[in-house]
Design a protein around this motif. Structure first.
Motif, mmCIF file in Angstrom:
data_model
loop_
_atom_site.group_PDB
_atom_site.id
_atom_site.type_symbol
_atom_site.label_atom_id
_atom_site.label_comp_id
_atom_site.label_asym_id
_atom_site.label_seq_id
_atom_site.Cartn_x
_atom_site.Cartn_y
_atom_site.Cartn_z
ATOM 1 N N LEU A 452 0.810 -1.201 0.000
ATOM 2 C CA LEU A 452 0.000 0.000 0.000
ATOM 3 C C LEU A 452 0.851 1.261 0.000
ATOM 4 O O LEU A 452 0.521 2.269 -0.650
ATOM 5 N N MET A 453 1.950 1.212 0.723
ATOM 6 C CA MET A 453 2.844 2.373 0.764
ATOM 7 C C MET A 453 3.430 2.659 -0.609
ATOM 8 O O MET A 453 3.492 3.812 -1.061
ATOM 9 N N TRP A 454 3.851 1.611 -1.318
ATOM 10 C CA TRP A 454 4.401 1.804 -2.651
ATOM 11 C C TRP A 454 3.334 2.297 -3.633
ATOM 12 O O TRP A 454 3.616 3.117 -4.521
ATOM 13 N N GLU A 455 2.104 1.801 -3.478
ATOM 14 C CA GLU A 455 1.035 2.290 -4.348
ATOM 15 C C GLU A 455 0.783 3.777 -4.130
ATOM 16 O O GLU A 455 0.558 4.531 -5.086
ATOM 17 N N GLN A 456 0.831 4.200 -2.859
ATOM 18 C CA GLN A 456 0.652 5.619 -2.565
ATOM 19 C C GLN A 456 1.772 6.452 -3.185
ATOM 20 O O GLN A 456 1.525 7.529 -3.766
ATOM 21 N N ARG A 459 1.170 6.714 -6.916
ATOM 22 C CA ARG A 459 0.108 7.672 -7.262
ATOM 23 C C ARG A 459 0.609 9.106 -7.143
ATOM 24 O O ARG A 459 0.296 9.957 -7.981
ATOM 25 N N ASN A 460 1.396 9.360 -6.097
ATOM 26 C CA ASN A 460 1.943 10.713 -5.944
ATOM 27 C C ASN A 460 2.880 11.071 -7.077
ATOM 28 O O ASN A 460 2.913 12.213 -7.550
#
Length: 490
Positions: A452-456, A459-460
């Motif tokens: 989830l951290m990498w997905e965030q 996206r940024n």
């Protein structure tokens, strides 16, 4: 015997053979033999000073003179790269060498010091030589295969010289005290250098001769052990290549079996500093059987050394070489068969951590070989008595194999080992299973947070980024038409 020997000596052939051949020359020994100083190949031949045969009344002196003169004939070294060159002189020398072999084998009187000095000098001139530089293939060879054997063209004569040296060393008519003056540390050191010969026949002869020298010349034993240790050090930490490691280990396997109990500290240091580091080179498969025999001999002498050996194996354990890893597992099983319970308990935690890594190896032969350790009765008994410590270490690897290993044979053997632990202690196995499940859930949660951290972050990074430029009004901007003024230097 000596009358027949003297009768075979041809004074005419002695004169003619001194100038033939393209090898090193010789000079007859003086009345008081000088220390060993072998000549290098390629020196100019010197014509011997041949005196007429002695009178019949001086039989003892004539015996010595005839022997020394015949040995001097064999000090001429020929060039064997060209078979047709000096063929007559080469054959004459070979016949004289063979007659000397027969003579030393049938001698009934002790050899004098002058005769011993002449023999040792002849051995040095014929055997001690510089090997040509080795040309190695650019491709990486297998760790268990030797290079293509090289057969020395001069072996036709060297074989007889080695046979003569063996007869000389083993003959009861050669006084060890007198011979040791000439077969000194310099002679033995250069003899050990010959173990790097590319010819396997020469190394085989040297193996037998070194063993006989070690047995007869007791005063040279510490030097031989130290010199062989230095060969091992150079091989492991410097050159990474030596042809005679297997032969030297074969000799020392017999030497170690003769060590008295309790073992001296010098011998234990030889095990730790010379033998165990031999597991480091990539060519360990060439000499591993001889190395394993030497190590097991130490453990049989003193069982407390088993822990030292196991820690040494773990220190040099291969990480990326599956073939070498299988060899280590085989040696480890032999060592564990000789290990008692006290030493096993000292090293079982790091040992089974390493075995657990082997169980999860993607190379199915490594995983299968590690699982087969449970077929060893002695090891199985020790595991059974210490299963409360071993099972928590080994269970995660077993569970991973049952869930994810690709090889069916590894899966079947893993299920058998798991069933063995289930029969030993079902409650402990269920506890280990629950702990494994909890660890897997924790690991899965950690992986999900990381995802989830990498997905965030992605996206940024993928979103539109518009930089905002703000004007700071605290300092007025200079007019665009203002000229640039260079700073004044005071």
């Amino acid at each position: 015997m000596w009358k027949q020997f003297i009768g075979k000596l041809s004074w005419k052939s002695l004169k003619s053979s001194s100038g033939g051949g393209g090898g090193g020359g010789y000079s007859p020994p003086a009345a008081k033999p000088s220390p060993l100083s072998p000549r290098a190949n390629g020196a100019a031949a010197v014509k011997p000073n041949v005196s007429p045969p002695p009178a019949a009344g001086a039989e003892g002196r004539s015996r010595e003179d005839a022997f020394v003169q015949k040995v001097n004939i064999c000090c001429v070294v020929f060039d064997f790269s060209d078979r047709g060159k000096d063929s007559t002189e080469k054959e004459r020398k070979r016949q004289v060498l063979m007659s000397l072999v027969d003579c030393i084998g049938a001698v009934e009187e002790p050899l004098t010091e002058a005769m011993i000095a002449a023999c040792v000098r002849m051995f040095a001139i014929n055997l001690f030589r510089v090997f040509p530089p080795k040309v190695r293939s650019s491709t990486t060879a297998s760790e268990t295969e030797e290079d293509e054997p090289f057969f020395d063209p001069s072996w036709y004569h060297l074989q007889v010289v080695y046979e003569l040296l063996l007869r000389f060393v083993t003959s009861p008519m050669v006084d060890a005290k007198a011979a040791r003056k000439y077969m000194d540390s310099s002679f033995i050191s250069r003899l050990l250098d010959l173990f790097d010969s590319d010819d396997p026949r020469e190394r085989d002869c040297l193996k037998t001769i070194l063993h006989r020298i070690y047995g007869k010349f007791m005063g040279n034993r510490p030097f031989i052990r130290k010199a062989v240790s230095n060969i091992f050090y150079r091989f492991v930490f410097e050159t990474d290549h030596h042809n005679g490691i297997a032969e030297l280990l074969e000799v020392f396997g017999s030497v170690i079996s003769g060590f008295a109990k309790p073992l001296k500290e010098e011998h234990k240091l030889f095990l730790w500093k010379a033998l165990i580091p031999l597991h480091k080179p990539k060519t360990v498969g060439v000499y591993l059987p001889q190395l394993t025999y030497c190590i097991t001999q130490f453990i049989e002498k003193e069982t407390k050394l088993a822990g030292t050996v196991i820690r040494g194996l773990l220190k040099y354990w291969p990480v990326t070489n599956s073939q070498k890893e299988m060899m280590f597992l085989g040696e480890l099983e032999e060592v564990l068969e000789l290990t008692d319970m006290a030493e096993f308990q000292k090293c079982m935690v790091p040992l089974f951590r390493r075995i657990a890594n082997c169980l999860n190896s993607s190379h199915f032969q490594v995983a299968e070989r590690a699982l087969f350790l449970w077929n060893n009765e002695h090891l199985f008994d020790m595991i059974t008595q210490n299963h409360q410590v071993i099972l928590p270490i080994i269970y995660p690897a077993l569970e991973r194999n049952t869930r994810w290993h690709w090889n069916q044979s590894v899966l079947n053997v893993t299920l058998n080992v798991r069933k063995m632990f289930l029969d030993m202690d079902e409650r402990l196995l269920l506890a280990c299973q629950n702990n494994f499940q909890a660890e897997e859930e924790k690991r899965a949660a950690t992986e999900e947070r990381r995802r989830l951290m990498w997905e965030q972050l992605e996206r940024n990074a993928a979103g539109a980024f518009h930089p905002v430029i703000t004007t700071d009004t605290s300092f007025p901007a200079p007019p665009s038409s203002a000229p640039l003024v260079a700073p004044t230097v005071t």
